[in-house]
Design a protein around this motif. Structure first.
Motif, PDB file in Angstrom:
ATOM      1  N   PRO A   8      21.086  80.761  35.131  1.00  0.00           N
ATOM      2  CA  PRO A   8      19.809  80.787  36.045  1.00  0.00           C
ATOM      3  C   PRO A   8      19.332  82.368  36.095  1.00  0.00           C
ATOM      4  O   PRO A   8      18.219  82.183  36.459  1.00  0.00           O
ATOM      5  CB  PRO A   8      20.317  80.086  37.178  1.00  0.00           C
ATOM      6  CG  PRO A   8      21.976  80.209  37.292  1.00  0.00           C
ATOM      7  CD  PRO A   8      22.192  80.268  35.641  1.00  0.00           C
TER       8      PRO A   8
ATOM      9  N   ARG B 137      17.013  83.264  33.520  1.00  0.00           N
ATOM     10  CA  ARG B 137      15.651  83.017  33.481  1.00  0.00           C
ATOM     11  C   ARG B 137      14.884  83.582  34.858  1.00  0.00           C
ATOM     12  O   ARG B 137      13.556  83.481  34.585  1.00  0.00           O
ATOM     13  CB  ARG B 137      15.917  81.244  33.818  1.00  0.00           C
ATOM     14  CG  ARG B 137      16.497  80.539  32.769  1.00  0.00           C
ATOM     15  CD  ARG B 137      17.069  78.988  33.047  1.00  0.00           C
ATOM     16  NE  ARG B 137      17.454  78.424  32.178  1.00  0.00           N
ATOM     17  CZ  ARG B 137      17.965  77.316  32.230  1.00  0.00           C
ATOM     18  NH1 ARG B 137      18.122  76.666  33.332  1.00  0.00           N
ATOM     19  NH2 ARG B 137      18.880  76.636  31.312  1.00  0.00           N
ATOM     20  N   LEU B 138      15.381  83.760  35.756  1.00  0.00           N
ATOM     21  CA  LEU B 138      14.754  84.286  36.727  1.00  0.00           C
ATOM     22  C   LEU B 138      14.279  85.905  36.348  1.00  0.00           C
ATOM     23  O   LEU B 138      13.235  86.496  36.682  1.00  0.00           O
ATOM     24  CB  LEU B 138      15.628  84.360  38.149  1.00  0.00           C
ATOM     25  CG  LEU B 138      15.770  83.133  38.721  1.00  0.00           C
ATOM     26  CD1 LEU B 138      16.712  83.478  40.019  1.00  0.00           C
ATOM     27  CD2 LEU B 138      14.504  82.506  39.176  1.00  0.00           C
TER      28      LEU B 138
ATOM     29  N   LEU C  46      11.959  75.982  34.440  1.00  0.00           N
ATOM     30  CA  LEU C  46      13.048  77.077  34.860  1.00  0.00           C
ATOM     31  C   LEU C  46      14.444  76.051  34.351  1.00  0.00           C
ATOM     32  O   LEU C  46      15.511  76.962  33.935  1.00  0.00           O
ATOM     33  CB  LEU C  46      13.187  77.560  36.071  1.00  0.00           C
ATOM     34  CG  LEU C  46      12.029  78.402  36.466  1.00  0.00           C
ATOM     35  CD1 LEU C  46      12.340  78.784  37.969  1.00  0.00           C
ATOM     36  CD2 LEU C  46      12.116  79.736  35.589  1.00  0.00           C
ATOM     37  N   GLN C  47      14.458  74.745  34.415  1.00  0.00           N
ATOM     38  CA  GLN C  47      15.505  74.049  33.939  1.00  0.00           C
ATOM     39  C   GLN C  47      15.199  72.967  33.292  1.00  0.00           C
ATOM     40  O   GLN C  47      15.036  71.923  33.898  1.00  0.00           O
ATOM     41  CB  GLN C  47      16.384  73.611  35.342  1.00  0.00           C
ATOM     42  CG  GLN C  47      16.722  74.676  36.321  1.00  0.00           C
ATOM     43  CD  GLN C  47      17.384  74.309  37.487  1.00  0.00           C
ATOM     44  OE1 GLN C  47      17.272  73.126  38.066  1.00  0.00           O
ATOM     45  NE2 GLN C  47      18.014  75.103  38.263  1.00  0.00           N
TER      46      GLN C  47
ATOM     47  N   LEU D 211      15.267  79.531  42.857  1.00  0.00           N
ATOM     48  CA  LEU D 211      15.715  78.497  41.788  1.00  0.00           C
ATOM     49  C   LEU D 211      16.985  77.702  42.454  1.00  0.00           C
ATOM     50  O   LEU D 211      17.939  78.272  42.962  1.00  0.00           O
ATOM     51  CB  LEU D 211      16.101  79.360  40.657  1.00  0.00           C
ATOM     52  CG  LEU D 211      16.693  78.340  39.425  1.00  0.00           C
ATOM     53  CD1 LEU D 211      15.638  77.311  38.941  1.00  0.00           C
ATOM     54  CD2 LEU D 211      17.408  79.130  38.200  1.00  0.00           C
ATOM     55  N   THR D 212      16.500  76.381  42.341  1.00  0.00           N
ATOM     56  CA  THR D 212      17.693  75.398  42.523  1.00  0.00           C
ATOM     57  C   THR D 212      18.800  75.168  41.691  1.00  0.00           C
ATOM     58  O   THR D 212      18.201  74.786  40.465  1.00  0.00           O
ATOM     59  CB  THR D 212      16.997  74.163  43.209  1.00  0.00           C
ATOM     60  OG1 THR D 212      16.171  74.506  44.270  1.00  0.00           O
ATOM     61  CG2 THR D 212      18.233  73.036  43.696  1.00  0.00           C
ATOM     62  N   LEU D 213      19.938  75.193  41.719  1.00  0.00           N
ATOM     63  CA  LEU D 213      21.069  75.154  40.607  1.00  0.00           C
ATOM     64  C   LEU D 213      21.168  73.761  40.457  1.00  0.00           C
ATOM     65  O   LEU D 213      20.851  72.685  41.434  1.00  0.00           O
ATOM     66  CB  LEU D 213      22.395  75.950  41.017  1.00  0.00           C
ATOM     67  CG  LEU D 213      22.028  77.417  41.387  1.00  0.00           C
ATOM     68  CD1 LEU D 213      23.422  77.800  41.492  1.00  0.00           C
ATOM     69  CD2 LEU D 213      21.467  78.017  40.332  1.00  0.00           C
TER      70      LEU D 213
ATOM     71  N   GLU E 134      21.746  77.342  45.610  1.00  0.00           N
ATOM     72  CA  GLU E 134      20.583  78.349  45.207  1.00  0.00           C
ATOM     73  C   GLU E 134      20.413  79.435  45.104  1.00  0.00           C
ATOM     74  O   GLU E 134      21.289  80.105  45.754  1.00  0.00           O
ATOM     75  CB  GLU E 134      19.203  77.785  46.202  1.00  0.00           C
ATOM     76  CG  GLU E 134      18.933  76.149  46.157  1.00  0.00           C
ATOM     77  CD  GLU E 134      17.631  75.765  47.202  1.00  0.00           C
ATOM     78  OE1 GLU E 134      17.269  76.979  47.737  1.00  0.00           O
ATOM     79  OE2 GLU E 134      17.547  74.705  47.453  1.00  0.00           O
TER      80      GLU E 134
END
Length: 504
Positions: A243, A246-247, A18-19, A228-230, A312
């Motif tokens: 983000p 992406r989710l 995701l990142q 998701l963790t930023l 997050e």
């Protein structure tokens, strides 16, 4: 035949998927209580960092280390999410949290007679996840798990350290010179039980498949969740769009594989020292495309102010339903399509509010004023129990001169129930002030004239002669001098004609 899939770094691999920006740095997930590394990427492993290493040693080995807290609940959820994707191909799945799962190949033998076909399907399902995994194939679940963990190809070469037993029993076997499972199986089971106890006998029976293995079989969840963790603290909506995109792409992949859509989204933004901020998004019609859902989320996010920086964020989708059918034009398919009605209703509800955008539904009531009710916007209209009703019903009936109208079809008698008349619950039968003179003249009518009216329905059998004369209406389909078709009724109480609606 069983297949065990071991996922040693599932949570870390999904974070990298995701990142992708984190792939160029040494990344580790650590246990906050024990301050030890749980998962690490390849760059950290090349620097000498291993799972179970202390966090202080990891800092000494990598100066630019990127540590994130390991969450066991998120690891279990990711495992369930992965099992839900595999459930589309494999019918029997059993979870082994937090890092593995079993696949039973026996129910799928008719579809995949060769084990290599099952392995190819497994690779295709795991490819979009971008996770590292190890597989083991065995006749029993314990054998498949030990093969996946040890990395050997034959059962006899499995080291004793991978036996599903306590460390004390493993140490006893090693002191006896039994370093592999093959060496242990060469000893008579009765002799091994006398020397080492019944625990070893039961373990060997499980490995050979002589004892039933109690597994908890997986049932796919009815909702979607992803967290998701930023990379850095963010306090603006513009920085959260990437983000969130992406989710939503993960959500689209989840719904696409199940041919479903969602009508409810819950966005949660986690802060450092305060309670999370939650944003609920309800949709009149379901959606599944990431681009459309991003527009709906942006409409709601613009009206919400964040109290603090976001560390997050997570997305949860509920109210999943089968995807609605989409009809297109076969001949004009290349032309640019206009905005669909479901998407338009969703945007209107998010902009104006859910209470201001609604639909109209039929209702079983004899009185036209009460034969409708509010419903969800865009819901299908049910079939009505009466036919011949106009599409446009006036808010209040208007008096008309019958000389200007030509009666086409009718009459149709409408009479209120006797219990409403007896209770006086007939406020809808009151006439406007402009026709009070008609009401005064109607009260002077003789009861003898009532014999000329159309025959009353069954409700009149329970009322008196006085009550039967109140609120009776005869509806007609008529056309005025301009050629407009209307819906007229004659009220016997008021002795007047009224216009109640227009036909198309």
């Amino acid at each position: 035949m069983w297949v065990y899939v071991q996922l040693p770094s599932l949570q870390l691999d999904r974070m990298l998927a995701l990142q992708p920006e984190l792939a160029e740095r040494a990344l580790v997930l650590y246990c906050e209580q024990q301050q030890r590394v749980i998962q690490c990427n390849d760059i950290a492993a090349n620097m000498g960092i291993r799972p179970s290493s202390s966090l202080s040693d990891a800092w000494l080995l990598a100066e630019d280390l990127v540590p994130y807290r390991y969450r066991e609940a998120q690891q279990r959820h990711l495992l369930q999410h992965l099992a839900a994707d595999l459930y589309q191909v494999f019918a029997v799945i059993s979870l082994d949290p937090p890092n593995g799962l079993w696949l039973d190949l026996k129910p799928m033998q008719k579809l995949y007679p060769d084990i290599r076909q099952s392995q190819e399907q497994l690779q295709l399902q795991l490819a979009p996840w971008q996770v590292r995994y190890h597989c083991g194939v065995g006749n029993t679940p314990p054998v498949a798990k030990m093969l996946a963990q040890s990395g050997v190809e034959t059962v006899g070469d499995i080291p004793i350290q991978y036996l599903p037993c306590d460390a004390k029993l493993q140490a006893q076997l090693i002191r006896m010179g039994l370093n592999t499972l093959g060496a242990l199986q060469a000893i008579p089971r009765a002799l091994a039980g006398q020397r080492l106890g019944k625990e070893l006998v039961h373990l060997l029976a499980r490995i050979q498949g002589e004892q039933h293995e109690s597994l908890r079989y997986f049932q796919p969840p009815l909702w979607f969740y992803q967290r998701l963790t930023l990379l850095a603290e963010t306090s603006g909506w513009q920085a959260l769009r990437f983000p969130l995109k992406r989710l939503l792409q993960e959500l689209e992949h989840y719904l696409e594989g199940r041919q479903q859509e969602t009508r409810y989204l819950l966005l949660t933004f986690y802060h450092r020292d305060i309670e999370p901020t939650k944003l609920e998004i309800g949709l009149a019609h379901g959606g599944y495309l990431a681009a459309e859902l991003a527009v709906f989320c942006q409409l709601k996010m613009e009206s919400l102010k964040l109290p603090a920086a976001v560390l997050e964020m997570s997305i949860q989708a509920k109210r999943l339903q089968p995807r609605s059918k989409e009809h297109g034009d076969l001949l004009n398919g290349g032309k640019k399509q206009r905005k669909s009605l479901p998407r338009l209703l969703n945007e209107l509800q998010l902009r104006l509010g859910y209470s201001r955008v609604f639909g109209v539904q039929n209702r079983h009531d004899w009185l036209p004023e009460r034969a409708w009710q509010r419903s969800a916007a865009g819901s299908a209209i049910h079939t009505t129990h009466v036919l011949g009703r106009p599409l446009w019903l006036l808010p209040t009936p208007k008096p008309v001169q019958i000389q200007q109208w030509c009666l086409l079809r009718g009459p149709e008698r409408y009479q209120p129930p006797w219990w409403q008349l007896a209770a006086g619950d007939t406020p809808y039968l009151s006439a406007p002030n402009a026709m009070q003179n008609c009401m005064n003249s109607s009260m002077r009518r003789s009861m003898k004239e009532s014999t000329q009216e159309p025959m009353a329905n069954s409700w009149g059998e329970y009322t008196s002669a006085v009550i039967q004369g109140l609120g009776h209406r005869d509806y007609w389909v008529a056309r005025n001098q301009r050629g407009q078709p209307g819906w007229l009724f004659y009220d016997y109480q008021q002795e007047c004609w009224w216009l109640h609606g227009w036909f198309s």
